[in-house]
Design a protein around this motif. Structure first.
Motif, PDB file in Angstrom:
ATOM      1  N   SER A 125     -99.556 -10.420  18.127  1.00  0.00           N
ATOM      2  CA  SER A 125     -99.038 -10.177  17.368  1.00  0.00           C
ATOM      3  C   SER A 125     -99.359 -11.052  15.702  1.00  0.00           C
ATOM      4  O   SER A 125     -98.174 -11.478  14.696  1.00  0.00           O
ATOM      5  CB  SER A 125     -96.902 -10.914  17.333  1.00  0.00           C
ATOM      6  N   GLN A 126    -100.466 -11.497  15.535  1.00  0.00           N
ATOM      7  CA  GLN A 126    -101.473 -12.383  14.458  1.00  0.00           C
ATOM      8  C   GLN A 126    -100.773 -11.568  13.203  1.00  0.00           C
ATOM      9  O   GLN A 126    -100.475 -11.618  12.500  1.00  0.00           O
ATOM     10  CB  GLN A 126    -102.672 -12.173  15.273  1.00  0.00           C
ATOM     11  N   LEU A 127    -100.699 -10.031  13.181  1.00  0.00           N
ATOM     12  CA  LEU A 127    -101.066  -9.576  11.857  1.00  0.00           C
ATOM     13  C   LEU A 127     -99.784  -9.192  12.011  1.00  0.00           C
ATOM     14  O   LEU A 127     -99.475  -8.787  10.993  1.00  0.00           O
ATOM     15  CB  LEU A 127    -101.967  -7.904  12.227  1.00  0.00           C
ATOM     16  N   GLU A 128     -98.987  -9.416  12.182  1.00  0.00           N
ATOM     17  CA  GLU A 128     -97.663  -9.459  12.202  1.00  0.00           C
ATOM     18  C   GLU A 128     -96.721 -10.710  11.452  1.00  0.00           C
ATOM     19  O   GLU A 128     -95.356 -10.555  11.068  1.00  0.00           O
ATOM     20  CB  GLU A 128     -96.013  -9.187  13.504  1.00  0.00           C
ATOM     21  N   GLU A 129     -97.651 -11.514  11.209  1.00  0.00           N
ATOM     22  CA  GLU A 129     -97.365 -12.538  10.292  1.00  0.00           C
ATOM     23  C   GLU A 129     -95.970 -13.610  10.977  1.00  0.00           C
ATOM     24  O   GLU A 129     -95.204 -13.702  10.856  1.00  0.00           O
ATOM     25  CB  GLU A 129     -97.271 -12.112   8.663  1.00  0.00           C
TER      26      GLU A 129
END
Length: 296
Positions: A125-129
């Motif tokens: 979920s890193q790119l899910e901010e």
């Protein structure tokens, strides 16, 4: 009749004799005096060789700036937006504060600063901010990071999620992720990627930051590199060291695509996946889903 004609003739002769002779003479044109000629020369505009009159050609010695209240030098110049304002308004989520900016093709300021790159593990979920920023300061500020990838359940290989980052890339620059032989780049459905170049190579225009993630299938330890090539030909390189953890296993990161539909509801073309890339262009985050641009 003769008497009447004689009487009319006599009357006409008497009338003519009563009128002064000068009444039928042409009135003589008065000759201008020397004073009149001088006055006309002073009041009438004289024509120059190029067709302009003295009235349209002001005296070169006169100050003509009085007719124009503001000269070009006096016009106020367009105020430049300071880097502090740009950073405080549009780029608060970048780890490093911008040091400058320019107006992009969309009319919005594009922040500039020291170019940094990073390659690291791609956290869930890193790119899910889920944090304050898509970017990770630890990856941008360090080289030679390491990660351990557990085996996939029931398999003798691991699925390694790798994340690449770039902050303040120059216009016309690019990044390339270099993978060694013996590993397999996967698409975002878990199949061997057929468009490896599109996933591993990225170019930048009016971009202040970008983050992208990939999946690599590997059965042995390996190193992955991220190479940044500036528009002037300069390069930066960082390396990620990956070890395969054979003592632990994890489930597949790819969700089961065989999802049952409700009633007659059609099955969508995309039934699984995640955000795989984000790029900040003109102050706005653009989003890729499963490797495809979504811009949502």
């Amino acid at each position: 009749m003769k008497q009447r004609v004689t009487a009319l003739f006599a009357a006409a002769v008497m009338l003519c004799s009563m009128l002064p002779g000068a009444a039928f003479a042409e009135e003589p044109t008065p000759q201008p005096t020397e004073e009149t000629v001088q006055m006309e020369q002073q009041t009438e505009p004289s024509e120059t060789d190029n067709g302009q009159t003295d009235e349209s050609s002001p005296d070169p010695g006169e100050d003509v700036t009085e007719a124009t209240p503001e000269t070009a030098e006096e016009q106020p110049a367009e105020e430049e937006i300071s880097a502090a304002v740009v950073g405080a308004e549009l780029y608060t989520d970048l780890p490093d504060t911008p040091i400058g900016s320019y107006i992009g093709s969309e009319g919005l300021p594009v922040a500039t600063g020291e170019t940094k790159i990073g390659i690291s593990e791609w956290p869930e979920s890193q790119l899910e901010e889920t944090s304050d920023s898509y970017l990770t300061a630890a990856a941008l500020d360090n080289d030679g990071l390491t990660m351990a990838a557990p085996l996939l359940d029931g398999a003798d290989y691991a699925i390694v999620p790798i994340m690449a980052q770039v902050e303040y890339p120059a216009d016309g620059s690019s990044t390339d992720m270099i993978l060694p032989d013996g590993v397999t780049l996967l698409d975002f459905y878990g199949e061997p990627a057929t468009d490896a170049d599109a996933l591993l190579h990225n170019s930048y225009h009016e971009t202040s930051a970008a983050v992208m993630g990939v999946y690599v299938q590997a059965a042995a330890d390996f190193n992955a590199q991220l190479v940044y090539t500036g528009s002037d030909g300069s390069t930066q390189t960082k390396t990620l060291y990956v070890t395969i953890d054979r003592e632990h296993t994890v489930a597949s990161p790819f969700a089961d695509a065989g999802i049952a539909a409700y009633g007659e509801r059609p099955i969508p073309d995309v039934t699984s996946g995640k955000i795989t890339k984000v790029a900040k262009v003109n102050g706005t985050w653009l989003i890729w889903f499963n490797g495809e641009p979504a811009y949502c």
